[in-house]
Scaffold this active site. Structure first.
Site, short mmCIF file in Angstrom:
data_model
loop_
_atom_site.label_atom_id
_atom_site.label_comp_id
_atom_site.label_asym_id
_atom_site.label_seq_id
_atom_site.Cartn_x
_atom_site.Cartn_y
_atom_site.Cartn_z
N LYS A 122 0.83 -1.20 0.00
CA LYS A 122 0.00 0.00 0.00
C LYS A 122 0.87 1.27 0.00
CE LYS A 122 -4.18 1.55 2.10
NZ LYS A 122 -4.85 1.74 3.37
N LYS A 201 18.47 -5.53 2.00
CA LYS A 201 18.00 -6.89 2.24
C LYS A 201 18.18 -7.72 0.96
CE LYS A 201 13.97 -9.50 3.28
NZ LYS A 201 12.84 -10.05 3.11
N LYS A 204 15.66 -11.38 -4.69
CA LYS A 204 15.79 -11.58 -6.13
C LYS A 204 15.39 -10.31 -6.88
CE LYS A 204 13.23 -13.69 -9.57
NZ LYS A 204 12.01 -14.37 -9.86
#
Ligand code: TRP
Length: 333
Positions: A122, A201, A204
């Site tokens: 959001k 972090k 992929k």
């Protein structure tokens, strides 16, 4: 005869799921998968491929099928032993989805509005957030509660979801009577958050992953791409501020770590040298798994067979929980 859901007397039951959404990277490996494999000796262990969860983001049939097989191969290659772990696919057990509905009906929306996955999506301004993403934590609660798991080994990012599962279990138990075991998150501290090759972090989608089963050349490229500062080769370096050192420490003994730290501090040792050492270390650690995966890949029939047998075992437990829940809520007339 023992009831199918009867727990082992002396072993705690662990359960964890992994979403098939991309190639396994060292963050998945150190943060979750390696730990799942290690725990199967000590615990009564349930590990499953959370393919229903993937549907919130993966919309391509072929891609999903491939991701599921790949993840099964990864786990079996890493040493999940089907004689020790009930290893199965979430979608093989309809009870996960069925229990989700029952749990939905005791879950306040306000609780789900606080869940990270939904909140982040959001905040990013995503146009079409599907109801599946919003309800994601409830499906995860159903996964956990269906098997009366005591401990849920997960990465730090999943802690909130396990807490939501605890709240939902408590709420259900208060309304209908004691049914669900309240699960505990189990987070190995030292590897709770694995950074990517750029320090964010590892993910992929950020293109900063070190993929444990990537071809040799690709793996090398990923390691060599780790971001470092620009301290010249001759100068002393601070190991505590360097990512290469960080990755190396995850894979090494205290002794090896100390020896590398000394090289950093002495100067005359470049980040390129450190990366070479890291690559060697990584290859040493991963070699047996990489070889095993190549072998298993030739025999996907074995892999689907393991998953099917796992599902047969999982079904016994999940269906017993379902029967109890159906009885408690009044659906068993
Ligand atoms: N949400 C978890 C993840 O993204 C995967 C997952 C699904 C899970 N169901 C679970 C983890 C149940 C633990 C228990 O990593």
């Amino acid at each position: 005869m023992q009831a199918p859901s009867a727990k082992s007397q002396n072993k705690k039951r662990i359960l964890s799921g992994v979403k098939p959404t991309g190639k396994a990277h060292i963050g998945n490996y150190l943060g979750a998968m390696k730990n799942h494999v290690a725990m199967q000796d000590e615990f009564e262990s349930y590990i499953f491929i959370a393919d229903l969860h993937s549907l919130t983001s993966v919309k391509n049939k072929k891609e999903l099928q491939q991701l599921i097989i790949d993840l099964a191969l990864d786990y079996l290659a890493l040493g999940i032993n089907p004689d020790k772990t009930v290893f199965f696919r979430q979608s093989d057990i309809p009870e996960h989805a069925e229990l989700t509905w029952i749990l939905n009906c005791v879950t306040p929306m306000s609780m789900l509005e606080l869940a990270h996955a939904y909140k982040d999506s959001k905040a990013r301004g995503d146009k079409e957030i599907n109801a599946g993403l919003f309800d994601y934590p409830v499906l995860m609660a159903a996964d956990i509660l269906a098997y009366e798991a005591d401990l849920v080994p997960v990465g730090k990012d999943q802690k909130q979801h396990v807490e939501i599962a605890r709240d939902i279990a408590g709420k259900f138990n208060r309304i209908y009577g004691e049914v669900f075991t309240i699960p505990e998150p189990y987070i190995p501290e030292e590897v709770a958050v694995i950074p990517g090759t750029d320090g964010q972090k590892m993910s992929k989608s950020y293109g900063n992953a070190i993929e444990i089963f990537a071809p040799d050349k690709e793996l090398k490229k990923q390691v060599m791409g780790i971001v470092t500062d620009s301290t010249p080769l001759e100068q002393p370096k601070n190991p505590d501020e360097d990512l290469v050192f960080k990755f190396y420490s995850y894979l090494s003994t205290a002794e090896e770590k100390k020896s590398l730290a000394e090289k950093y501090r002495a100067g005359g040792f470049g980040y390129g040298d450190a990366k070479k050492l890291l690559l060697e270390k990584l290859m040493d650690e991963l070699k047996p798994y990489r070889e095993e995966r190549e072998k298993l890949k030739q025999n996907t029939g074995y892999v689907t067979d393991v998953l099917k047998k796992g599902a047969d075992k999982a079904k016994l437990i999940a269906s017993a929980t379902k029967a109890e829940v159906w009885e408690k809520v009044g659906l068993n007339i």
